[in-house]
Design an enzyme around this catalytic site. Structure first.
Site, PDB file in Angstrom:
ATOM      1  N   SER A 151      36.857   3.797  -4.327  1.00 54.34           N
ATOM      2  CA  SER A 151      35.537   3.744  -3.359  1.00 54.34           C
ATOM      3  C   SER A 151      34.810   5.353  -3.581  1.00 54.34           C
ATOM      4  O   SER A 151      35.384   6.238  -4.003  1.00 54.34           O
ATOM      5  CB  SER A 151      36.300   3.900  -1.804  1.00 54.34           C
ATOM      6  N   TYR A 164      40.393   5.711   5.674  1.00 54.33           N
ATOM      7  CA  TYR A 164      39.979   5.088   4.649  1.00 54.33           C
ATOM      8  C   TYR A 164      39.739   5.952   3.480  1.00 54.33           C
ATOM      9  O   TYR A 164      40.229   5.666   2.361  1.00 54.33           O
ATOM     10  CB  TYR A 164      38.929   4.346   4.957  1.00 54.33           C
TER      11      TYR A 164
END
Length: 270
Positions: A151, A164
């Site tokens: 990510s 996250y």
């Protein structure tokens, strides 16, 4: 298709196969000639997507799997090997964020929801590591490729999503570390790489980035401003990188993280 980019006769396991990105990954694997094993917690969606592939002449299997449950993963491996006899590739697409792991505006930074962040970290890290351990062990004899999902939040500070971000940063570390260990033990037979998507609209981030009428939120506008292409990505735009990393066309590539982000990562904002 150039045979090096083909997935013909390859059996690919896809975790997170019931999600939005997972749907595009199924399409990419099947279009390249691969058999796809669609794993997810929503059994009805997994089976429906598998049946759709089979109806159109492809090979697929849909299974209910929790990537944090080793027993569930082991059972899935046995079912896949019973049906297809081998595993040639693994895509660790299970992951994402959850509401309790998001720091809301005005929240006390010293009062963050630790349990929520731990859940997000566990899902993204252990939800990648455990499937790699279990399905990867079935790939030793014939070799294969493992593709993780990173990510932009592993590379740049993205506010409000600390759990996250830590999980995806750990996935980057794991991808590079494990790639070296695989090479030291098995040479070029087993490879591990990752794709780092930019901003794509998924169920996890849609409410953060868009309003109910489809316009961008303040956060959504900030993302667009930082993305040189000035738009969000379409999930099908991840397919090319996935096919390349799973196929023999990337036979000399391991430990690499491929950005598919419209220039977000390299943009200095000036």
């Amino acid at each position: 298709m150039n045979k090096d980019f083909s997935l013909k006769d390859k059996v690919i396991v896809l975790t997170g196969g019931t999600g939005i990105i997972g749907k595009s990954f199924i399409k990419g694997i099947v279009e390249a000639g691969g058999a796809v094993c669609i794993l997810g917690r929503n059994g009805a969606v997994a089976r429906d997507r598998a049946n759709e592939v089979i109806k159109n002449g492809g090979k697929a299997l849909g299974l209910v799997v929790d990537v944090l449950d080793e027993t569930s993963l082991q059972k899935a491996k046995e079912q896949i090997l019973n049906q297809f006899g081998k595993i040639d590739g693994l895509v660790n697409a299970a992951g994402g964020n959850m509401p309790e792991a998001i720091l809301q505006k005005g929240d006390d930074i010293f009062g963050m929801n630790m349990d929520g962040m731990r859940k997000a970290l566990d899902l993204n890290l252990w939800g990648t590591l455990l499937p790699s351990q279990i399905f990867g062990s079935a790939m030793i004899e014939n070799g294969g490729s493992i593709v993780n999902i990173s990510s932009m939040s592993a590379k740049r500070v993205i506010t409000r999503v600390l759990g996250y971000s830590m999980g995806k940063a750990a996935v980057d570390c794991y991808t590079q570390w494990f790639a070296v260990e695989l090479a030291n033990r098995y040479g070029d037979k087993l490879r591990m790489n990752a794709i780092a998507p930019g901003f794509f609209l998924t169920e996890q981030n849609r409410t953060l980035l868009t309003n109910t009428d489809g316009t961008y939120t303040e956060r959504g506008n900030l993302v667009i401003q930082q993305t040189p292409f000035k738009r969000f990505g379409h999930t099908d735009e991840l397919i090319g990188a996935l096919q390349w990393l799973l196929s023999d066309a990337s036979a000399f590539v391991t430990g690499t993280i491929i950005n598919v982000d419209g220039g977000f990562f390299v943009n200095g904002g000036v």
